[in-house]
Write an enzyme that holds these catalytic residues in place. Sequence first.
Site, mmCIF file in Angstrom:
data_model
loop_
_atom_site.group_PDB
_atom_site.id
_atom_site.type_symbol
_atom_site.label_atom_id
_atom_site.label_comp_id
_atom_site.label_asym_id
_atom_site.label_seq_id
_atom_site.Cartn_x
_atom_site.Cartn_y
_atom_site.Cartn_z
ATOM 1 N N ASP A 7 0.858 -1.185 0.000
ATOM 2 C CA ASP A 7 0.000 0.000 0.000
ATOM 3 C C ASP A 7 0.892 1.232 0.000
ATOM 4 O OD1 ASP A 7 -1.943 1.890 0.280
ATOM 5 O OD2 ASP A 7 -2.744 1.151 2.184
ATOM 6 N N LEU A 8 0.888 1.982 -1.103
ATOM 7 C CA LEU A 8 1.767 3.142 -1.230
ATOM 8 C C LEU A 8 1.311 4.283 -0.320
ATOM 9 C CD1 LEU A 8 2.078 2.951 -5.095
ATOM 10 C CD2 LEU A 8 3.860 2.359 -3.443
ATOM 11 N N TYR A 12 -1.173 10.103 -4.122
ATOM 12 C CA TYR A 12 -1.247 11.302 -4.965
ATOM 13 C C TYR A 12 -0.239 12.352 -4.507
ATOM 14 C CZ TYR A 12 -5.840 9.691 -6.768
ATOM 15 O OH TYR A 12 -6.855 8.989 -7.355
ATOM 16 N N ARG A 44 -0.535 15.960 7.753
ATOM 17 C CA ARG A 44 -1.262 15.150 8.734
ATOM 18 C C ARG A 44 -0.798 15.453 10.152
ATOM 19 N NH1 ARG A 44 -2.086 9.279 5.612
ATOM 20 N NH2 ARG A 44 -2.518 10.221 3.580
ATOM 21 N N ASP A 99 -3.284 2.501 -5.691
ATOM 22 C CA ASP A 99 -2.129 2.519 -4.798
ATOM 23 C C ASP A 99 -1.898 1.211 -4.053
ATOM 24 O OD1 ASP A 99 -4.439 2.756 -3.347
ATOM 25 O OD2 ASP A 99 -3.761 4.407 -2.076
ATOM 26 N N GLU A 100 -2.607 0.153 -4.408
ATOM 27 C CA GLU A 100 -2.446 -1.117 -3.692
ATOM 28 C C GLU A 100 -2.231 -2.270 -4.663
ATOM 29 O OE1 GLU A 100 -5.280 -1.799 -0.373
ATOM 30 O OE2 GLU A 100 -6.139 0.132 -0.943
#
Length: 491
Positions: A7-8, A12, A44, A99-100
């Site tokens: 999982d990147l 984006y 975040r 992304d996975e």
Amino acid sequence: RVIVHLDLDCFYAQIEMIRNPELRDKPLGVQQKNLVVTCNYEARKCGVKKLMSVRDAKEKVPQLILVNGEDLTPYREMSYKVTELLGEFCPLVERLGFDENFVDVTEIVEKRLNQLQQSGCSRVWVSGHVYNNQAVNLQDTTHVRLVIGSQIAEELREAIYAQLGLTGCAGVASNKLLSKLVSGTFKPNQQTVLLPESCQDLIRGLKHVQKVPGIGYKTAKRLETLGVRNVCDLQAFPSAVLEKELGVSNAQRIQKLSYGEDDSPVTPSGPPQSFSDEDSFKKCSSEVEVKEKIEELLQNLLDRIDKDGRQPHTVRLTIRQFSSTDKWFNRESRQCPIPPHLIQKFGKESSNIISPLVDILMKLFRKMIDVNLPFHLTLLSVCFSNLKDLHSSKKGSIGFYLKQMSPPSGSSKRVREEEDVSHGEGSASWNQSCNRTGTTKTRKLSEEKKSNIKKAGIPDFPFHLFPADIDQEVFRELPEDIKKEILSEKT
């Protein structure tokens, strides 16, 4: 088996930082419409979250840099580069969203295990974390296989970073479900291996049944009415009652998932099975607006189809009407075959087919919406599917193109390039909601339409005997000589 889920990280945002290195180490958000669809970890740390409104994000972090992410082309292209790179290590790679990826490394693990045994070397070490800090038993071959899997996962992550500049998390477990669940335990740019003894701790720690990949929104709502809210509730629920409520196969499937059991194989995705694009907005309430938005979606889709080289034979329109109670899942779809004379123009005369495609999509739109009454849409999506190579698209009879297409089932998968609808998180529940198709309504031909056909010079045909495999509405759009040919064949 040994399955790796990759999982990147903030996909984006990572790509935007690669495109513009000056954005690194600054709070960055990727904006689509009025939402921050993702943000980097600097943002975040300051309190920005995915799917936060732009206004709230800027209030919380005034220095937040926003990049427009509505053009998905760079994200899509990088996504395929990642999958292709993983395919160089192992043939069993399955895309899940942009992304996975799942990678079945079982065969590689077995080869390395044999090499270890033949060399007499018993030294193996875990790469990354072990879920629950569980001790590894090197006398247990299942543990050893998963440990070797963790080493392979680290190699895959290192290759992605070295060649593409992307970081990501990984989960290593005995099936797809568990590897996906464990991959997000430590973020960002870390990995976790799950040993069999800790599986129940992981799965029972999920706060809601919808957190289980494969249990979608509507199924979760139905389970709630039965008093089933978390995984423990689902495990303890009487199987007979669940089968009566959900059907035998579905009930057995989700109860197996609740115990962490998943036999589904890692299926190489290959080329996309469909091409889709969508646009969401606060309000669209006129035919003129709908037509404009469809034209915009078609421009991008036709470019992608041209690059792919195959020709689509089916087109689908999906709408979402405004609902204060069911904000995200109130979707309806209609689809139809693409007339053969338009199919031949894909890749050759794409600019000349936008207008007739818009006409077809507007007809599908009017099947779902009574344009004489007020309407309020919040999403439009166009999807081309049933892709065929140029050499395989030629059929002997024109009637081949007129067979009615049965709507796809609500089950996931992947799309997608149907995954383009979800873009990011590739959960099965998301795919189920996005792929849902409205029920096709059967309508009788009015006397007026029958008389129009007579005026057009078509032999009077008993429409109540019209063959079931012919779409009457598509039939009416065909040239007169082709209509006569089909009717003569059928009679």
